[in-house]
Write a protein that holds these residues in place. Structure first.
Motif, PDB file in Angstrom:
ATOM      1  N   PRO A  10       0.820  -1.228   0.000  1.00  0.00           N
ATOM      2  CA  PRO A  10       0.000   0.000   0.000  1.00  0.00           C
ATOM      3  C   PRO A  10       0.850   1.272   0.000  1.00  0.00           C
ATOM      4  N   GLY A  11       2.042   1.208   0.560  1.00  0.00           N
ATOM      5  CA  GLY A  11       2.924   2.376   0.618  1.00  0.00           C
ATOM      6  C   GLY A  11       3.373   2.873  -0.745  1.00  0.00           C
ATOM      7  N   LEU A  12       3.330   2.003  -1.774  1.00  0.00           N
ATOM      8  CA  LEU A  12       3.698   2.418  -3.132  1.00  0.00           C
ATOM      9  C   LEU A  12       2.597   3.239  -3.777  1.00  0.00           C
ATOM     10  N   ILE A  13       1.357   2.976  -3.417  1.00  0.00           N
ATOM     11  CA  ILE A  13       0.208   3.625  -4.067  1.00  0.00           C
ATOM     12  C   ILE A  13      -0.133   4.933  -3.360  1.00  0.00           C
ATOM     13  N   GLU A  14      -0.036   4.920  -2.054  1.00  0.00           N
ATOM     14  CA  GLU A  14      -0.516   6.019  -1.197  1.00  0.00           C
ATOM     15  C   GLU A  14      -0.033   7.414  -1.624  1.00  0.00           C
ATOM     16  N   PRO A  15       1.257   7.640  -1.913  1.00  0.00           N
ATOM     17  CA  PRO A  15       1.691   9.000  -2.255  1.00  0.00           C
ATOM     18  C   PRO A  15       0.997   9.582  -3.491  1.00  0.00           C
ATOM     19  N   PHE A  16       0.584   8.733  -4.427  1.00  0.00           N
ATOM     20  CA  PHE A  16      -0.097   9.212  -5.634  1.00  0.00           C
ATOM     21  C   PHE A  16      -1.475   9.770  -5.336  1.00  0.00           C
ATOM     22  N   ARG A  17      -2.019   9.375  -4.206  1.00  0.00           N
ATOM     23  CA  ARG A  17      -3.351   9.817  -3.803  1.00  0.00           C
ATOM     24  C   ARG A  17      -3.324  11.289  -3.376  1.00  0.00           C
ATOM     25  N   THR A  18      -2.161  11.735  -2.931  1.00  0.00           N
ATOM     26  CA  THR A  18      -2.082  13.059  -2.310  1.00  0.00           C
ATOM     27  C   THR A  18      -1.246  14.041  -3.121  1.00  0.00           C
ATOM     28  N   THR A  19      -0.698  13.598  -4.266  1.00  0.00           N
ATOM     29  CA  THR A  19       0.232  14.439  -5.026  1.00  0.00           C
ATOM     30  C   THR A  19      -0.360  14.871  -6.359  1.00  0.00           C
ATOM     31  N   SER A  20      -0.014  16.096  -6.774  1.00  0.00           N
ATOM     32  CA  SER A  20      -0.254  16.572  -8.137  1.00  0.00           C
ATOM     33  C   SER A  20      -1.723  16.567  -8.541  1.00  0.00           C
ATOM     34  N   LEU A  21      -1.926  16.279  -9.819  1.00  0.00           N
ATOM     35  CA  LEU A  21      -3.252  16.319 -10.441  1.00  0.00           C
ATOM     36  C   LEU A  21      -4.248  15.445  -9.694  1.00  0.00           C
ATOM     37  N   GLY A  23      -3.978  14.207  -6.653  1.00  0.00           N
ATOM     38  CA  GLY A  23      -4.161  14.693  -5.283  1.00  0.00           C
ATOM     39  C   GLY A  23      -5.227  15.770  -5.226  1.00  0.00           C
ATOM     40  N   ALA A  24      -5.181  16.706  -6.189  1.00  0.00           N
ATOM     41  CA  ALA A  24      -6.173  17.781  -6.243  1.00  0.00           C
ATOM     42  C   ALA A  24      -7.558  17.211  -6.523  1.00  0.00           C
ATOM     43  N   ALA A  25      -7.631  16.240  -7.450  1.00  0.00           N
ATOM     44  CA  ALA A  25      -8.920  15.623  -7.791  1.00  0.00           C
ATOM     45  C   ALA A  25      -9.521  14.901  -6.582  1.00  0.00           C
ATOM     46  N   CYS A  26      -8.669  14.265  -5.770  1.00  0.00           N
ATOM     47  CA  CYS A  26      -9.142  13.577  -4.566  1.00  0.00           C
ATOM     48  C   CYS A  26      -9.641  14.588  -3.536  1.00  0.00           C
ATOM     49  N   ASP A  28     -10.787  17.532  -4.192  1.00  0.00           N
ATOM     50  CA  ASP A  28     -12.017  18.147  -4.712  1.00  0.00           C
ATOM     51  C   ASP A  28     -13.193  17.164  -4.718  1.00  0.00           C
ATOM     52  N   GLY A  29     -12.928  15.897  -4.376  1.00  0.00           N
ATOM     53  CA  GLY A  29     -14.000  14.897  -4.340  1.00  0.00           C
ATOM     54  C   GLY A  29     -14.441  14.403  -5.703  1.00  0.00           C
ATOM     55  N   ILE A  30     -13.625  14.637  -6.757  1.00  0.00           N
ATOM     56  CA  ILE A  30     -13.976  14.150  -8.097  1.00  0.00           C
ATOM     57  C   ILE A  30     -13.557  12.687  -8.238  1.00  0.00           C
ATOM     58  N   VAL A  31     -12.416  12.368  -7.611  1.00  0.00           N
ATOM     59  CA  VAL A  31     -11.922  10.985  -7.589  1.00  0.00           C
ATOM     60  C   VAL A  31     -11.755  10.567  -6.135  1.00  0.00           C
ATOM     61  N   GLU A  32     -12.171   9.333  -5.844  1.00  0.00           N
ATOM     62  CA  GLU A  32     -11.914   8.775  -4.517  1.00  0.00           C
ATOM     63  C   GLU A  32     -11.021   7.549  -4.718  1.00  0.00           C
ATOM     64  N   LEU A  33      -9.788   7.626  -4.204  1.00  0.00           N
ATOM     65  CA  LEU A  33      -8.838   6.529  -4.355  1.00  0.00           C
ATOM     66  C   LEU A  33      -8.606   5.906  -2.988  1.00  0.00           C
ATOM     67  N   VAL A  34      -8.941   4.610  -2.851  1.00  0.00           N
ATOM     68  CA  VAL A  34      -8.815   3.930  -1.563  1.00  0.00           C
ATOM     69  C   VAL A  34      -7.867   2.747  -1.721  1.00  0.00           C
ATOM     70  N   VAL A  35      -6.839   2.701  -0.891  1.00  0.00           N
ATOM     71  CA  VAL A  35      -5.822   1.651  -0.983  1.00  0.00           C
ATOM     72  C   VAL A  35      -6.057   0.626   0.117  1.00  0.00           C
ATOM     73  N   ALA A 147      -0.751  -0.445 -12.054  1.00  0.00           N
ATOM     74  CA  ALA A 147      -2.001   0.131 -11.514  1.00  0.00           C
ATOM     75  C   ALA A 147      -1.902   1.654 -11.488  1.00  0.00           C
ATOM     76  N   LEU A 148      -0.744   2.178 -11.104  1.00  0.00           N
ATOM     77  CA  LEU A 148      -0.570   3.634 -11.069  1.00  0.00           C
ATOM     78  C   LEU A 148      -0.618   4.232 -12.476  1.00  0.00           C
ATOM     79  N   VAL A 149      -0.041   3.515 -13.431  1.00  0.00           N
ATOM     80  CA  VAL A 149      -0.099   3.973 -14.831  1.00  0.00           C
ATOM     81  C   VAL A 149      -1.560   4.042 -15.286  1.00  0.00           C
ATOM     82  N   LEU A 150      -2.309   2.993 -15.001  1.00  0.00           N
ATOM     83  CA  LEU A 150      -3.732   2.976 -15.379  1.00  0.00           C
ATOM     84  C   LEU A 150      -4.484   4.114 -14.691  1.00  0.00           C
ATOM     85  N   ILE A 151      -4.235   4.305 -13.407  1.00  0.00           N
ATOM     86  CA  ILE A 151      -4.929   5.361 -12.648  1.00  0.00           C
ATOM     87  C   ILE A 151      -4.648   6.729 -13.266  1.00  0.00           C
ATOM     88  N   GLU A 152      -3.386   6.982 -13.619  1.00  0.00           N
ATOM     89  CA  GLU A 152      -3.073   8.287 -14.208  1.00  0.00           C
ATOM     90  C   GLU A 152      -3.722   8.454 -15.582  1.00  0.00           C
TER      91      GLU A 152
END
Ligand code: JBH
Length: 235
Positions: A10-21, A23-26, A28-35, A147-152
């Motif tokens: 889970p530690g590999l995925i978690e930083p992507f939830r809070t960073t950059s594009l 992170g802002a979408a999460c 703003d509540g547009i995307v919900e990413l749960v690890v 998974a991160l590639v797909l998410i982005e």
């Protein structure tokens, strides 16, 4: 859009939830990413997620019970009424491309299962997975980076995630072509000048030059992309 990720890292995925594009979408509540840590779905004292392969051979295989219980807890049982699309990242999967990313961007709920390279017990795929996805033909240790590639690739196509909807459109592959060269200041650097047309202020000439450059670089580097419609798959 909601995305659940099932992983042993889970530690590999978690930083992507809070960073950059993303992170802002999460935020703003547009995307919900749960690890989800797969080990939370084990029942033995040692929280075992893998075991040796039947028939022998190198590496380990991911056990069916924790994976299937995790998937069903998040997506329900496989079938018509399931409310999420369950995707397993695996080298056996269909190759992800822009066309498929566009389809996935219209889903309300994705569950991404990160396999390890040696594989998951085949019954997981049969019982609980809807589709297998690969990001390309090279050896990786596990499905976390795929998974991160797909998410982005997918979330940037969700309306409201990119600040400016035009920039998502203009990007390579969305138009089916590569982009030509880009420049910023200074106008001359180490003897190399920015093409005069880009400094001319003639927007029609600039658009024409960029279209020519895009066509030229695509023809030279990726002739396979020419003569195909936008977002279409390779034939
Ligand atoms: C997915 O996309 C794949 N390419 C190569 N290796 C992988 C390992 C796990 C999941 C992949």
């Amino acid at each position: 859009m909601r995305i659940d990720v099932i992983t042993i890292f889970p530690g590999l995925i978690e930083p992507f939830r809070t960073t950059s594009l993303l992170g802002a979408a999460c935020r703003d509540g547009i995307v919900e990413l749960v690890v989800h840590d797969l080990r939370e779905f084990t029942k033995d004292r040692h929280r075992t997620v893998d075991d040796t392969p039947y028939g022998g051979g190198p590496g380990m295989v991911m056990r069916p019970e924790p994976l299937i219980e995790a998937i069903e807890a998040l997506a329900g049982p496989k079938g018509e009424t399931r409310k999420a699309r369950v995707l397993l990242l695996s080298p056996q999967g269909r190759r992800l491309d822009q066309g498929w990313a566009q389809e996935l961007a219209r889903e309300e709920h994705l569950v991404l299962v990160c396999g390890r390279y040696e594989g998951v017990d085949q019954r997981v795929i049969e019982i609980a997975v809807d589709e297998e996805v690969s990001i390309g033909d090279y050896v990786l240790a596990g499905g976390e980076l795929p998974a991160l590639v797909l998410i982005e690739a997918v979330t940037r196509l969700v309306p409201g995630v990119m600040g400016n909807p035009e920039s998502a459109e203009a990007e390579s592959f969305q138009t089916g072509m590569l982009e030509g060269p880009q420049f910023t200041r200074p106008a001359e650097y180490r003897g190399i000048e920015v093409p005069a047309v880009l400094r001319s202020g003639d927007h029609q000439a600039i658009a024409r030059w960029r279209a020519e450059q895009a066509h030229a670089v695509t023809k030279r580097r990726r002739p396979d992309l020419l003569g195909r419609g936008r977002g279409e798959e390779e034939r």
